[in-house]
Design a protein around this motif. Structure first.
Motif, PDB file in Angstrom:
ATOM      1  N   PRO A 271       0.128   8.011  -4.037  1.00 56.51           N
ATOM      2  CA  PRO A 271      -0.378   7.780  -2.682  1.00 56.51           C
ATOM      3  C   PRO A 271      -1.792   7.191  -2.723  1.00 56.51           C
ATOM      4  O   PRO A 271      -2.671   7.716  -3.410  1.00 56.51           O
ATOM      5  CB  PRO A 271      -0.375   9.181  -2.060  1.00 56.51           C
ATOM      6  N   GLY A 272      -1.995   6.095  -1.998  1.00 60.24           N
ATOM      7  CA  GLY A 272      -3.289   5.424  -1.999  1.00 60.24           C
ATOM      8  C   GLY A 272      -3.374   4.242  -2.945  1.00 60.24           C
ATOM      9  O   GLY A 272      -4.343   3.476  -2.900  1.00 60.24           O
TER      10      GLY A 272
ATOM     11  N   GLU B 144       0.864  -1.178   0.000  1.00 59.77           N
ATOM     12  CA  GLU B 144       0.000   0.000   0.000  1.00 59.77           C
ATOM     13  C   GLU B 144       0.899   1.225   0.000  1.00 59.77           C
ATOM     14  O   GLU B 144       1.762   1.384   0.875  1.00 59.77           O
ATOM     15  CB  GLU B 144      -0.886   0.006   1.241  1.00 59.77           C
ATOM     16  N   VAL B 145       0.736   2.096  -0.970  1.00 59.04           N
ATOM     17  CA  VAL B 145       1.578   3.292  -1.079  1.00 59.04           C
ATOM     18  C   VAL B 145       1.012   4.382  -0.181  1.00 59.04           C
ATOM     19  O   VAL B 145      -0.160   4.745  -0.283  1.00 59.04           O
ATOM     20  CB  VAL B 145       1.666   3.770  -2.540  1.00 59.04           C
ATOM     21  N   GLU B 146       1.869   4.904   0.697  1.00 60.92           N
ATOM     22  CA  GLU B 146       1.416   5.876   1.697  1.00 60.92           C
ATOM     23  C   GLU B 146       1.601   7.319   1.266  1.00 60.92           C
ATOM     24  O   GLU B 146       0.776   8.190   1.582  1.00 60.92           O
ATOM     25  CB  GLU B 146       2.178   5.648   3.009  1.00 60.92           C
ATOM     26  N   SER B 147       2.692   7.609   0.579  1.00 55.25           N
ATOM     27  CA  SER B 147       3.028   9.004   0.276  1.00 55.25           C
ATOM     28  C   SER B 147       4.032   9.042  -0.860  1.00 55.25           C
ATOM     29  O   SER B 147       4.394   8.010  -1.423  1.00 55.25           O
ATOM     30  CB  SER B 147       3.616   9.679   1.527  1.00 55.25           C
TER      31      SER B 147
ATOM     32  N   GLY C 268       7.001   6.666  -4.889  1.00 55.28           N
ATOM     33  CA  GLY C 268       6.021   6.269  -3.899  1.00 55.28           C
ATOM     34  C   GLY C 268       6.691   5.608  -2.715  1.00 55.28           C
ATOM     35  O   GLY C 268       7.727   4.943  -2.843  1.00 55.28           O
TER      36      GLY C 268
ATOM     37  N   SER D 104      -5.364   4.617  -6.776  1.00 56.49           N
ATOM     38  CA  SER D 104      -5.720   5.692  -5.848  1.00 56.49           C
ATOM     39  C   SER D 104      -6.679   6.676  -6.513  1.00 56.49           C
ATOM     40  O   SER D 104      -6.686   6.845  -7.743  1.00 56.49           O
ATOM     41  CB  SER D 104      -4.450   6.428  -5.424  1.00 56.49           C
TER      42      SER D 104
ATOM     43  N   VAL E 120      10.864   0.406   4.671  1.00 58.67           N
ATOM     44  CA  VAL E 120      10.420   1.346   3.643  1.00 58.67           C
ATOM     45  C   VAL E 120      10.796   0.806   2.274  1.00 58.67           C
ATOM     46  O   VAL E 120      11.929   0.368   2.052  1.00 58.67           O
ATOM     47  CB  VAL E 120      11.059   2.728   3.865  1.00 58.67           C
TER      48      VAL E 120
ATOM     49  N   ARG F 251      -2.787   0.538  -4.330  1.00 60.90           N
ATOM     50  CA  ARG F 251      -2.411  -0.818  -3.920  1.00 60.90           C
ATOM     51  C   ARG F 251      -1.684  -1.417  -5.102  1.00 60.90           C
ATOM     52  O   ARG F 251      -2.238  -1.483  -6.215  1.00 60.90           O
ATOM     53  CB  ARG F 251      -3.662  -1.648  -3.575  1.00 60.90           C
TER      54      ARG F 251
ATOM     55  N   ALA G 173       6.104   2.937   0.389  1.00 59.11           N
ATOM     56  CA  ALA G 173       5.295   1.871   0.980  1.00 59.11           C
ATOM     57  C   ALA G 173       6.092   1.239   2.115  1.00 59.11           C
ATOM     58  O   ALA G 173       7.304   1.457   2.238  1.00 59.11           O
ATOM     59  CB  ALA G 173       4.928   0.825  -0.070  1.00 59.11           C
ATOM     60  N   ARG G 174       5.415   0.446   2.927  1.00 61.13           N
ATOM     61  CA  ARG G 174       6.093  -0.264   4.012  1.00 61.13           C
ATOM     62  C   ARG G 174       5.718  -1.741   3.928  1.00 61.13           C
ATOM     63  O   ARG G 174       4.538  -2.094   3.921  1.00 61.13           O
ATOM     64  CB  ARG G 174       5.712   0.306   5.373  1.00 61.13           C
TER      65      ARG G 174
END
Length: 436
Positions: free
Chosen positions: A44-45, A18-21, A28, A71, A36, A47, A30-31
């Motif tokens: 962001p947003g 999942e891309v956070e920012s 992008g 997203s 990271v 999948r 993700a974690r």
């Protein structure tokens, strides 16, 4: 079929994320399994399904294989070469999201690297145009068995070259000339042995026709290409290209133009730096002068002064300006420009050779290249006795490093960010610091 979950200690297989920012640089974030993962081309947003291509103890980089769930902030890029060409890599998210990411990057780097918390939330201010704004650009050209390629390098690959027949961020006056430019390059290189690759600088300042500079390791072929461009209606100069940059050859014309800008009459040679979007840059210059807040009779050092936009405005206001510029062509333009604006002292020298204590400055402006200020420049600023420092940066990472080097004696009073290069990850920042 669901992707096989593979630990990041493996360089094979795929993972879902999942891309956070967006990180500084536009990738992008993700974690996965607590680490990271940077994913170029992700929004962001999103999948996403990604393949790990670079593994490190605390982070990894992945190639985007597929967007599993898009997203709400993902949009269709305007350019068909998006993702292949390294010119502008953020067309897949709207300008609003681009600016949010740039403001977040400036804030994060100042806090994490610079050890300074901005006094108020950082906002990245928009440019007047998100497209067709670049009045100055440097492309690469190369000769292959298939012919001549003119364009930009792919992301992360300084050797390969992507042919760019059209570009939506270029000023239309430049973009419409690309076919003629490609034809001139092809004709000159087909007829003569010589350079296999080089650089092509193009500019179209307001009120002036498009002109060009052709640069190669050997100026001889560059001169022949420049003559072919001139014959096709694109006046051109020529010179040498190496790791140190672009250099006009002896005997090559400087192609000086005069610009009416911010109430000034500025002379600009082809070898002098010129902002890619002068209209957008006007807000940047306004922010610098406002942050400096210099009054008539005060002494100001303007380092990395370029052609002298800031120095000229200060001199016109009666400020005692010492303008420092190391590039010979830019220093020549600087002297000519300040002579028309008022009285200023011009020093053609590197900023790290300057005695920052003479004349004792009330304020200092620095606008260094992407690598930031040399350590000797930071030490000179600290010894200068100046009470106010305005730092203009094109890279927030080196800006944060230099702010840390200044030490705790300097208080961060203001931060402004500017989106002078929409569709790219570049951000310009203006900091005001006061000696406590």
């Amino acid at each position: 079929m669901a992707a096989r979950a593979v630990g990041l200690d493996s360089l094979t297989g795929t993972v879902e994320a999942e891309v956070e920012s967006l990180a500084h640089g536009g990738e992008g974030v993700a974690r996965v399994e607590g680490r990271v993962v940077f994913v170029p081309g992700a929004a962001p947003g999103d999948r996403v399904l990604v393949r790990i291509v670079e593994d490190h103890p605390r982070w990894a980089r992945a190639r985007l294989e597929r967007v599993l769930r898009a997203s709400a902030d993902r949009i269709e890029p305007r350019c068909p070469l998006h993702g292949e060409c390294g010119g502008c890599g953020l067309q897949h998210v709207p300008p609003r999201v681009q600016r949010q990411a740039k403001a977040a990057a400036v804030t994060d780097l100042l806090e994490r690297v610079g050890g300074r918390r901005p006094p108020s939330p950082v906002v990245c201010e928009p440019a007047p145009r998100d497209w067709e704004y670049r009045q100055r650009a440097v492309l690469s050209w190369g000769r292959t068995e298939e012919g001549v390629t003119v364009g930009f390098h792919p992301p992360g690959d300084p050797v390969a070259l992507v042919d760019v027949p059209a570009c939506p961020v270029l000023d239309p006056r430049i973009a419409i000339r690309l076919p003629a430019i490609r034809a001139a390059l092809g004709a000159a290189l087909d007829d003569e042995d010589g350079a296999e690759k080089g650089r092509l600088a193009l500019r179209a300042p307001a009120g002036h026709p498009v002109d060009a500079g052709v640069f190669a390791a050997d100026p001889g072929p560059a001169e022949r290409i420049a003559a072919a461009l001139t014959a096709r209606g694109v006046p051109a100069t020529w010179g040498r290209w190496d790791r140190g940059g672009l250099h006009l050859a002896g005997g090559a014309p400087r192609r000086e133009v005069h610009l009416a800008y911010r109430g000034l009459n500025l002379r600009v040679g082809f070898d002098s730096f010129l902002q890619a979007d002068l209209e957008a840059a006007s807000a940047l210059y306004e922010a610098v002068l406002e942050a400096l807040d210099a009054t008539a009779g005060e002494a100001v050092i303007d380092a990395y002064a370029g052609i002298g936009v800031v120095a000229c405005e200060l001199a016109r206001a009666g400020v005692r300006v010492t303008a420092v510029e190391s590039h010979p062509g830019a220093a020549s333009d600087l002297r000519a420009n300040v002579a028309r604006a008022g009285d200023a002292h011009v020093l053609e020298m590197a900023a790290d050779r300057l005695d920052w204590r003479r004349p004792r400055p009330d304020g200092i402006v620095v606008n260094p290249p992407r690598g930031g200020c040399a350590r000797r420049v930071i030490d000179g600023i600290v010894r200068s006795g100046a009470r106010r420092l305005v730092y203009v940066a094109c890279d927030p990472a080196t800006l944060a490093r230099d702010v840390r080097r200044l030490g705790t004696a300097w208080r961060l009073d203001g931060v402004r960010a500017f989106d002078l290069f929409p569709q790219t990850a570049h951000v310009e920042t203006v900091l005001r610091l006061t000696r406590t």
